[in-house]
Design a protein around this motif. Structure first.
Motif, PDB file in Angstrom:
ATOM      1  N   TRP A 189      -4.165   6.583   5.195  1.00 31.45           N
ATOM      2  CA  TRP A 189      -3.142   6.926   6.185  1.00 31.45           C
ATOM      3  C   TRP A 189      -2.821   5.700   7.039  1.00 31.45           C
ATOM      4  O   TRP A 189      -1.659   5.369   7.258  1.00 31.45           O
ATOM      5  CB  TRP A 189      -3.632   8.104   7.022  1.00 31.45           C
ATOM      6  CG  TRP A 189      -2.777   8.451   8.202  1.00 31.45           C
ATOM      7  CD1 TRP A 189      -3.206   8.629   9.485  1.00 31.45           C
ATOM      8  CD2 TRP A 189      -1.363   8.689   8.236  1.00 31.45           C
ATOM      9  NE1 TRP A 189      -2.156   8.933  10.295  1.00 31.45           N
ATOM     10  CE2 TRP A 189      -0.998   8.975   9.554  1.00 31.45           C
ATOM     11  CE3 TRP A 189      -0.353   8.654   7.260  1.00 31.45           C
ATOM     12  CZ2 TRP A 189       0.301   9.239   9.961  1.00 31.45           C
ATOM     13  CZ3 TRP A 189       0.961   8.910   7.645  1.00 31.45           C
ATOM     14  CH2 TRP A 189       1.276   9.205   8.977  1.00 31.45           C
ATOM     15  N   PHE A 190      -3.860   4.979   7.486  1.00 27.99           N
ATOM     16  CA  PHE A 190      -3.604   3.773   8.283  1.00 27.99           C
ATOM     17  C   PHE A 190      -2.875   2.721   7.450  1.00 27.99           C
ATOM     18  O   PHE A 190      -1.904   2.118   7.905  1.00 27.99           O
ATOM     19  CB  PHE A 190      -4.911   3.177   8.829  1.00 27.99           C
ATOM     20  CG  PHE A 190      -4.695   1.820   9.449  1.00 27.99           C
ATOM     21  CD1 PHE A 190      -4.140   1.700  10.708  1.00 27.99           C
ATOM     22  CD2 PHE A 190      -4.991   0.653   8.742  1.00 27.99           C
ATOM     23  CE1 PHE A 190      -3.895   0.460  11.266  1.00 27.99           C
ATOM     24  CE2 PHE A 190      -4.751  -0.591   9.293  1.00 27.99           C
ATOM     25  CZ  PHE A 190      -4.208  -0.695  10.561  1.00 27.99           C
ATOM     26  N   THR A 191      -3.346   2.503   6.209  1.00 25.97           N
ATOM     27  CA  THR A 191      -2.746   1.473   5.352  1.00 25.97           C
ATOM     28  C   THR A 191      -1.252   1.721   5.170  1.00 25.97           C
ATOM     29  O   THR A 191      -0.426   0.825   5.351  1.00 25.97           O
ATOM     30  CB  THR A 191      -3.432   1.454   3.971  1.00 25.97           C
ATOM     31  OG1 THR A 191      -4.840   1.399   4.170  1.00 25.97           O
ATOM     32  CG2 THR A 191      -2.994   0.266   3.147  1.00 25.97           C
ATOM     33  N   VAL A 192      -0.904   2.961   4.821  1.00 29.84           N
ATOM     34  CA  VAL A 192       0.495   3.294   4.551  1.00 29.84           C
ATOM     35  C   VAL A 192       1.328   3.196   5.832  1.00 29.84           C
ATOM     36  O   VAL A 192       2.407   2.603   5.860  1.00 29.84           O
ATOM     37  CB  VAL A 192       0.591   4.710   3.948  1.00 29.84           C
ATOM     38  CG1 VAL A 192       2.041   5.168   3.868  1.00 29.84           C
ATOM     39  CG2 VAL A 192      -0.044   4.730   2.568  1.00 29.84           C
ATOM     40  N   ARG A 193       0.787   3.754   6.910  1.00 26.89           N
ATOM     41  CA  ARG A 193       1.498   3.740   8.188  1.00 26.89           C
ATOM     42  C   ARG A 193       1.752   2.298   8.624  1.00 26.89           C
ATOM     43  O   ARG A 193       2.853   1.922   8.994  1.00 26.89           O
ATOM     44  CB  ARG A 193       0.645   4.457   9.227  1.00 26.89           C
ATOM     45  CG  ARG A 193       1.388   5.025  10.408  1.00 26.89           C
ATOM     46  CD  ARG A 193       0.502   6.061  11.118  1.00 26.89           C
ATOM     47  NE  ARG A 193      -0.870   5.578  11.251  1.00 26.89           N
ATOM     48  CZ  ARG A 193      -1.490   5.391  12.427  1.00 26.89           C
ATOM     49  NH1 ARG A 193      -0.854   5.628  13.542  1.00 26.89           N
ATOM     50  NH2 ARG A 193      -2.729   4.968  12.485  1.00 26.89           N
TER      51      ARG A 193
ATOM     52  N   SER B 226      14.280  -8.029  -2.149  1.00 28.06           N
ATOM     53  CA  SER B 226      13.071  -8.790  -2.455  1.00 28.06           C
ATOM     54  C   SER B 226      12.229  -9.000  -1.201  1.00 28.06           C
ATOM     55  O   SER B 226      11.003  -9.049  -1.268  1.00 28.06           O
ATOM     56  CB  SER B 226      13.400 -10.118  -3.138  1.00 28.06           C
ATOM     57  OG  SER B 226      14.311 -10.850  -2.387  1.00 28.06           O
ATOM     58  N   SER B 227      12.867  -9.081  -0.020  1.00 28.63           N
ATOM     59  CA  SER B 227      12.104  -9.164   1.227  1.00 28.63           C
ATOM     60  C   SER B 227      11.263  -7.909   1.426  1.00 28.63           C
ATOM     61  O   SER B 227      10.095  -7.984   1.801  1.00 28.63           O
ATOM     62  CB  SER B 227      13.032  -9.304   2.434  1.00 28.63           C
ATOM     63  OG  SER B 227      13.836 -10.411   2.320  1.00 28.63           O
ATOM     64  N   LEU B 228      11.887  -6.756   1.186  1.00 29.23           N
ATOM     65  CA  LEU B 228      11.173  -5.491   1.372  1.00 29.23           C
ATOM     66  C   LEU B 228       9.978  -5.403   0.436  1.00 29.23           C
ATOM     67  O   LEU B 228       8.884  -5.021   0.849  1.00 29.23           O
ATOM     68  CB  LEU B 228      12.116  -4.306   1.116  1.00 29.23           C
ATOM     69  CG  LEU B 228      13.102  -3.970   2.230  1.00 29.23           C
ATOM     70  CD1 LEU B 228      14.050  -2.868   1.782  1.00 29.23           C
ATOM     71  CD2 LEU B 228      12.359  -3.535   3.485  1.00 29.23           C
ATOM     72  N   ILE B 229      10.189  -5.773  -0.826  1.00 27.49           N
ATOM     73  CA  ILE B 229       9.097  -5.688  -1.799  1.00 27.49           C
ATOM     74  C   ILE B 229       7.985  -6.667  -1.440  1.00 27.49           C
ATOM     75  O   ILE B 229       6.800  -6.318  -1.451  1.00 27.49           O
ATOM     76  CB  ILE B 229       9.634  -5.962  -3.227  1.00 27.49           C
ATOM     77  CG1 ILE B 229      10.526  -4.796  -3.656  1.00 27.49           C
ATOM     78  CG2 ILE B 229       8.498  -6.152  -4.210  1.00 27.49           C
ATOM     79  CD1 ILE B 229      11.188  -4.971  -4.985  1.00 27.49           C
ATOM     80  N   PHE B 230       8.399  -7.892  -1.073  1.00 32.22           N
ATOM     81  CA  PHE B 230       7.407  -8.885  -0.678  1.00 32.22           C
ATOM     82  C   PHE B 230       6.627  -8.413   0.546  1.00 32.22           C
ATOM     83  O   PHE B 230       5.404  -8.507   0.600  1.00 32.22           O
ATOM     84  CB  PHE B 230       8.117 -10.206  -0.362  1.00 32.22           C
ATOM     85  CG  PHE B 230       7.191 -11.332  -0.031  1.00 32.22           C
ATOM     86  CD1 PHE B 230       6.416 -11.916  -1.008  1.00 32.22           C
ATOM     87  CD2 PHE B 230       7.096 -11.811   1.266  1.00 32.22           C
ATOM     88  CE1 PHE B 230       5.558 -12.947  -0.715  1.00 32.22           C
ATOM     89  CE2 PHE B 230       6.237 -12.843   1.572  1.00 32.22           C
ATOM     90  CZ  PHE B 230       5.467 -13.421   0.582  1.00 32.22           C
ATOM     91  N   SER B 231       7.349  -7.864   1.514  1.00 35.52           N
ATOM     92  CA  SER B 231       6.723  -7.434   2.755  1.00 35.52           C
ATOM     93  C   SER B 231       5.767  -6.265   2.534  1.00 35.52           C
ATOM     94  O   SER B 231       4.638  -6.282   3.020  1.00 35.52           O
ATOM     95  CB  SER B 231       7.802  -7.046   3.762  1.00 35.52           C
ATOM     96  OG  SER B 231       7.227  -6.391   4.852  1.00 35.52           O
ATOM     97  N   ILE B 232       6.203  -5.259   1.783  1.00 36.39           N
ATOM     98  CA  ILE B 232       5.354  -4.071   1.614  1.00 36.39           C
ATOM     99  C   ILE B 232       4.101  -4.448   0.827  1.00 36.39           C
ATOM    100  O   ILE B 232       3.006  -3.964   1.120  1.00 36.39           O
ATOM    101  CB  ILE B 232       6.127  -2.908   0.944  1.00 36.39           C
ATOM    102  CG1 ILE B 232       5.493  -1.574   1.284  1.00 36.39           C
ATOM    103  CG2 ILE B 232       6.189  -3.050  -0.556  1.00 36.39           C
ATOM    104  CD1 ILE B 232       5.974  -0.947   2.535  1.00 36.39           C
ATOM    105  N   ASN B 233       4.245  -5.348  -0.158  1.00 37.07           N
ATOM    106  CA  ASN B 233       3.068  -5.772  -0.924  1.00 37.07           C
ATOM    107  C   ASN B 233       2.111  -6.588  -0.075  1.00 37.07           C
ATOM    108  O   ASN B 233       0.897  -6.519  -0.240  1.00 37.07           O
ATOM    109  CB  ASN B 233       3.501  -6.578  -2.149  1.00 37.07           C
ATOM    110  CG  ASN B 233       3.810  -5.670  -3.325  1.00 37.07           C
ATOM    111  OD1 ASN B 233       2.947  -4.967  -3.810  1.00 37.07           O
ATOM    112  ND2 ASN B 233       5.054  -5.673  -3.752  1.00 37.07           N
ATOM    113  N   GLY B 234       2.667  -7.373   0.851  1.00 41.83           N
ATOM    114  CA  GLY B 234       1.806  -8.143   1.742  1.00 41.83           C
ATOM    115  C   GLY B 234       1.106  -7.257   2.758  1.00 41.83           C
ATOM    116  O   GLY B 234      -0.083  -7.409   3.015  1.00 41.83           O
ATOM    117  N   THR B 235       1.848  -6.302   3.330  1.00 36.70           N
ATOM    118  CA  THR B 235       1.273  -5.500   4.412  1.00 36.70           C
ATOM    119  C   THR B 235       0.304  -4.443   3.885  1.00 36.70           C
ATOM    120  O   THR B 235      -0.636  -4.076   4.577  1.00 36.70           O
ATOM    121  CB  THR B 235       2.382  -4.825   5.235  1.00 36.70           C
ATOM    122  OG1 THR B 235       3.313  -4.218   4.350  1.00 36.70           O
ATOM    123  CG2 THR B 235       3.100  -5.831   6.094  1.00 36.70           C
ATOM    124  N   LEU B 236       0.513  -3.963   2.661  1.00 37.91           N
ATOM    125  CA  LEU B 236      -0.455  -3.024   2.090  1.00 37.91           C
ATOM    126  C   LEU B 236      -1.791  -3.726   1.867  1.00 37.91           C
ATOM    127  O   LEU B 236      -2.846  -3.107   1.911  1.00 37.91           O
ATOM    128  CB  LEU B 236       0.055  -2.459   0.756  1.00 37.91           C
ATOM    129  CG  LEU B 236       1.117  -1.363   0.803  1.00 37.91           C
ATOM    130  CD1 LEU B 236       1.654  -1.075  -0.588  1.00 37.91           C
ATOM    131  CD2 LEU B 236       0.566  -0.089   1.412  1.00 37.91           C
TER     132      LEU B 236
END
Lengths: 303, 294
Positions: free
Chosen positions: B69-73, B217-227
């Protein structure tokens, strides 16, 4: 320290310089005020970005007493280097040396091997290169967490644990996918005719790689090298996993454990340690900021 | 020609070393790690077969759920914030600052190259409440707001992680999206301006659709980094208070190295990989639909 004092006025003067430009056209007072919120917003933004770093450098000269009894915005009473001395007394020099020992050999191997692979995957013609490229792409997507546990077992069984090798080998492997991918992209932008011409001139392919390909992508190699340097130098996960003793700690692991060494927080030394840690990257960025920006953004779009 | 560019021996020499090193140290361990998910134990005490035990344990583990839950949030909020901030900065660079934006761009970009550990230690001091009052709490004090114990409550810790992430990355995403905006032909903007489109309308009708590929590509890069966030959590909050700010990466690290459960650790790592995959595919799908609609 120096960048802050240099870069802030330069940005400010640039912005002031601009304000005269529209005035040459038709600047009504209304236009001036409509631009004002953006100016104020940018000024605040720059303060938010720059002030924490300025505060850290100033703090690295303050004594514990100044931290506890003076408000945060005061300047240090003296510019003594005591805090820096105590940072290096606590073994920070070893951490820096460790980082250099693991980062630069890894970087060299990543670049040599990665550039060659990028050439083979992009310029040369053979079956299955799409699959191999995809294989490297998988390495960018899959988190490092997936490989560190088996790697720990491998290094443990082969007796490499307790040396620099686990870090160096893992850095090479994690750095390769992005390097190969970026280099393939750079080779793609080189016109194919160049390699075909050198082939017609009778050059063997290894020779045209060495004498024609490499000089053409020299700048690209430098950019990729910069990007990889930041990744490796700033890495925490791999360094934390494979350093099992104080003697092996890299600069990031050393800094992470720095505050823990004393009971209460020693403000001055902590700030000095952060400053020492930041100084390397700051110095590189001061001279090579355009290449760094280009490299880091290129690396993410491809990745 | 074909014979020379397809020289098998040369391919082997050029590609061989990279492929061998990469396969041995990345690909083999990834597959190996999948094998660990059905085992229990660690290399020091040995392994025992556990079947699907680790997966059952994961789905019944209340800590695992709060960690997911924390990771996704965190990943979603952080991605929205940093890509949003970048998207806000980029038109500022292009339309308002134009040529003089280079210095500002360079300064705001800078924090991304700083070691996260150093930034985290700095932020601990910036947001300190006691024994000394840090700049942020002092600033809040000017407005009569009492010092906030940023590291004491789950919500405040969550926000301080976001603020630090944003401070580090907004300049990076600003430049990333700015580069995308530069690709928009000047004539197109000019003709839109002549048609009377300005400000928000220009951004909505021209800039947004045309910068969609870079945005994607920013969104994909960002979500992969933040996860996969690890450094900033370890250095700033160390997962606390309690496990309120523990992401999957840190949970995996603790499980594996503090408790020596390699099997369970690998299972958590696999879940993280699957999560990254799901989000990447989801973003791909949703934007593709938008493109065909627009």
């Amino acid at each position: 320290m120096t960048t802050q004092t240099i870069s802030v006025p330069s940005a400010a003067t640039r912005r002031q310089g601009r304000s005269t430009v529209p005035r040459n056209r038709r600047t009504t007072p209304r236009q001036f005020f409509s631009r004002l919120p953006i100016r104020v917003f940018l000024a605040i933004l720059l303060v938010i970005v720059v002030y924490p770093m300025l505060w850290m450098f100033l703090g690295s000269f303050k004594t514990q007493n100044e931290f506890l009894n003076e408000p945060f915005w005061t300047l240090p009473q003296s510019w003594s280097l005591d805090n820096y001395v105590s940072v290096f007394d606590s073994g920070f020099g070893t951490y820096i040396l460790n980082s250099i020992i693991v980062v630069f050999p890894s970087l060299a191997v990543i670049l040599i091997v990665g550039v060659a692979a990028g050439f083979a995957l992009e310029v040369m013609v053979w079956k299955g290169r799409g699959t191999v490229l995809l294989l490297f792409l998988a390495g960018i997507m899959v988190p490092t967490q997936m490989s560190i546990l088996p790697l720990f077992t491998i290094y443990f069984r082969t007796g490499l644990t307790g040396s620099y090798w686990p870090m160096i080998l893992t850095y090479i492997a994690t750095g390769l996918p992005l390097t190969v991918f970026m280099m393939a992209t750079f080779f793609r932008s080189v016109p194919r005719e160049i390699f075909e011409a050198s082939t017609l001139d009778g050059a063997r392919i290894l020779r045209s790689f060495w004498a024609v390909g490499l000089p053409l992508v020299k700048n690209a190699i430098f950019t990729v090298g910069l990007v990889q340097f930041f990744f490796l130098w700033n890495d925490l996960l791999i360094a934390l996993t494979f350093t099992n003793s104080d003697a092996l700690r890299t600069i990031q692991v050393g800094l992470l454990n720095f505050t823990g060494q004393y009971g209460a927080v020693q403000y001055g030394p902590t700030f000095a340690a952060i400053a020492v840690n930041v100084l390397g990257t700051l110095f590189i960025y001061l001279f090579l900021n355009q290449q760094v920006m280009k490299g880091l953004t290129a690396g993410s779009v491809k990745g | 020609m074909e014979r020379v560019l397809g020289d098998k021996r040369a391919i082997l020499i050029l590609l061989g070393p990279a492929l061998v090193v990469y396969s041995l140290i990345m690909l083999v361990p990834i597959v190996w790690s999948l094998g660990y998910t059905v085992l229990d134990g660690n290399p020091i005490v040995g392994f025992t077969f556990n079947g699907f035990g680790n997966f059952i344990k994961f789905f019944q583990d209340p800590a695992a759920w709060s960690v997911i839950w924390f990771t996704v949030r965190f990943a979603i909020v952080m991605t929205v914030l940093q890509v949003g901030a970048g998207f806000g900065l980029s038109p500022l660079y292009v339309f308002w600052l134009k040529r003089s934006s280079s210095a500002i761009r360079t300064i705001i970009f800078f924090p991304i190259v700083l070691p996260t550990v150093a930034v985290a230690l700095l932020f601990q001091r910036l947001f300190e409440a006691a024994p000394t009052t840090g700049p942020v709490n002092s600033f809040l004090g000017l407005f009569g707001i009492e010092s906030i114990d940023w590291f004491g409550t789950p919500d405040a810790s969550f926000w301080i992680l976001l603020l630090m992430g944003l401070w580090q990355s907004m300049g990076f995403y600003g430049v990333l999206l700015y580069a995308g905006l530069l690709d928009i032909p000047e004539e197109m903007l000019e003709s839109a301006r002549l048609d009377g489109a300005g400000g928000w309308k220009l951004i909505r009708t021209i800039v947004l659709p045309l910068s969609l590929p870079v945005l994607l590509s920013s969104l994909i890069f960002s979500i992969n980094g933040t996860l996969k966030v690890f450094d900033s959590v370890v250095a700033l909050t160390n997962g606390g208070p309690g496990n309120a700010t523990t992401p999957l990466t840190v949970y995996m690290f603790q499980t594996s190295f503090t408790y020596g459960q390699y099997g369970y650790g690998s299972t958590i790592a696999l879940m993280l990989t699957i999560l990254c995959l799901i989000f990447t595919i989801f973003i791909f799908r949703s934007t593709r639909r938008d493109v065909t609609k627009g």
